[in-house]
Enzyme design. Structure first.
Site, PDB file in Angstrom:
ATOM      1  N   TYR A   1      90.743  16.431  59.602  1.00 30.31           N
ATOM      2  CA  TYR A   1      89.855  17.597  59.726  1.00 30.31           C
ATOM      3  C   TYR A   1      88.668  17.234  60.639  1.00 30.31           C
ATOM      4  O   TYR A   1      88.283  16.067  60.711  1.00 30.31           O
ATOM      5  CB  TYR A   1      89.368  17.983  58.311  1.00 30.31           C
TER       6      TYR A   1
ATOM      7  N   THR B   1      85.444  17.191  60.626  1.00 29.79           N
ATOM      8  CA  THR B   1      84.275  16.407  60.201  1.00 29.79           C
ATOM      9  C   THR B   1      84.642  15.005  59.710  1.00 29.79           C
ATOM     10  O   THR B   1      83.761  14.221  59.391  1.00 29.79           O
ATOM     11  CB  THR B   1      83.519  17.113  59.058  1.00 29.79           C
ATOM     12  N   LYS B   2      85.920  14.675  59.637  1.00 33.35           N
ATOM     13  CA  LYS B   2      86.316  13.340  59.176  1.00 33.35           C
ATOM     14  C   LYS B   2      86.054  12.302  60.272  1.00 33.35           C
ATOM     15  O   LYS B   2      85.652  12.655  61.373  1.00 33.35           O
ATOM     16  CB  LYS B   2      87.784  13.353  58.726  1.00 33.35           C
ATOM     17  N   ASN B   3      86.324  11.018  60.005  1.00 32.57           N
ATOM     18  CA  ASN B   3      85.928   9.987  60.965  1.00 32.57           C
ATOM     19  C   ASN B   3      86.674  10.071  62.293  1.00 32.57           C
ATOM     20  O   ASN B   3      86.203   9.564  63.299  1.00 32.57           O
ATOM     21  CB  ASN B   3      86.076   8.587  60.354  1.00 32.57           C
TER      22      ASN B   3
END
Ligand code: PLP
Length: 370
Positions: A182, A184-186
């Site tokens: 997704y 906003t993940k790293n």
């Protein structure tokens, strides 16, 4: 307040990602194809020592399909934390099994071994620990409990690309693991997920469920979904994979700077890192007194133009959706964490001046309240 807003999260999409999407669009083949296959192989090599890896259209799909392929269903119980994103418990409930909520260790915010042990029943099939905020779960103790009781481990590694425990990467610590992609993940592919599997048999099960139960076209072996990743998304993910290590190093450096700046500030508990852990700081999460937390979040935004986030304000066993699985359950450390945590910006786009402003803002707000 003239300085620019510092957001809590900021996906980085560059020219190379745009060029990769364009390359796929021009090829005329945009659904699951060679880009997905290459992304799976590269992801497996990069993060999980080459474990069998299957790409899907979201992290949640990955968890759901992984559990189904592992044989989890009605009548089974899976122990999950309540202090996590609802997808963890949802994926269990969607199989027909019962999510059983356990409490967290207050230092790492991950599953508390004693609470897990107390939650085991004859119906328990497995444990789904979450590497929350990018800190690995307490793998020594939880894995020992699982081995003792013959339970599987299904890792929720949505927030933990590149984290490790005692030198072993997350994604290799259980029967399968799910990574989210997704925005906003790293790292991101737009939307997407990866399932890393301990056995080729389990990976084949996930592949079947991803594609209507087919390995050979129109020879459907089981009832399945369409949970395929597209080549457009895979092309984005492949570029991000070449950058994620540098981003992680920057997150870790930002966390060190925040630690140094906030170390002497009364009322702030800094993030803890277990000696065996490599923490990849999906979030940099402090604790403050519950009476101060919302005021700190609001004043950081209003007075210092600094974004922050509460992950997660409502324990999952209190959500209208999941509460029916947990009548009368009390999880004191989960409740306390939900009222005390605040995640400050730690993403790799922060400049040195941004980190100074975050530290100065937290310090000023808490001193004003003291
Ligand atoms: C993001 C996340 C998920 C779900 O991943 P999606 O890709 O958004 O479906 C599951 N668990 C945790 C802990 C997450 O942070």
């Amino acid at each position: 307040m003239s300085a620019e807003f510092i957001p809590a999260a900021k996906p980085i999409i560059g020219d190379e990602e745009r060029a990769a999407v364009d390359r796929v669009m021009r090829s005329g083949m945009i659904a699951q194809g060679p880009e997905v296959a290459a992304f799976e192989a590269e992801f497996a090599e990069h993060f999980v020592n080459g474990r069998a890896t299957v790409a899907v259209n979201s992290g949640t799909s990955g968890q759901h399909l992984g559990l189904l392929a592992a044989g989890v269903g009605a009548g089974d119980e899976v122990i999950v934390p309540s202090f996590t994103f609802a997808a963890t418990g949802n994926s269990v409930a969607l199989t027909g099994a019962t999510p059983v909520f356990a409490d967290i260790d207050p230092q790492t915010f991950t599953l508390d071994p004693a609470s897990v042990r107390a939650a085991i029943t004859p119906r328990t099939k497995g444990i789904m620990p979450v590497h929350l905020y990018g800190h690995p779960f307490l793998a020594d103790q939880i894995s020992a409990i699982a081995a003792e009781h013959g339970l599987a481990i299904y890792e929720d590694a949505a927030q933990a690309h590149g984290a490790s425990w005692d030198g072993r990467p997350v994604g290799t610590l259980g029967d399968f693991a799910m990574f989210s992609l997704y925005p906003t993940k790293n790292m991101t592919s737009g939307e997407g997920g990866m399932v890393t599997c301990a056995t080729e048999e389990l990976a084949r099960g996930v592949r079947l469920l991803r594609n209507q139960g087919m390995e050979t076209q129109y020879a459907n072996e089981v009832i399945g979904f369409n949970a395929r990743m597209t080549d457009i998304h895979a092309a984005i993910g492949r570029v991000q994979l070449t950058k994620v290590d540098a981003w992680t190093a920057q997150r870790q450096a930002n966390a060190a700077t925040l630690n140094a700046g906030l170390a002497g500030v009364a009322g702030v508990t800094l993030p803890y890192v277990a000696p065996q852990a490599v923490h990849v700081y999906h979030q940099y999460t402090i604790r403050v007194d519950a009476a101060e937390r919302d005021r700190l979040r609001d004043a950081l935004k209003a007075e210092h133009n600094v974004g922050s986030g509460v992950y997660y304000p409502i324990p999952n066993h209190r959500l209208p959706s999941l509460a029916p699985f947990a009548p009368g359950l009390e999880l004191p450390e989960t409740e306390r964490a939900a009222s005390e945590v605040l995640s400050l910006p730690v993403h790799p786009s922060l400049a040195a001046g941004d980190l100074d402003r975050i530290v100065a803002g937290v310090t000023a707000v808490l001193q004003a309240g003291a």
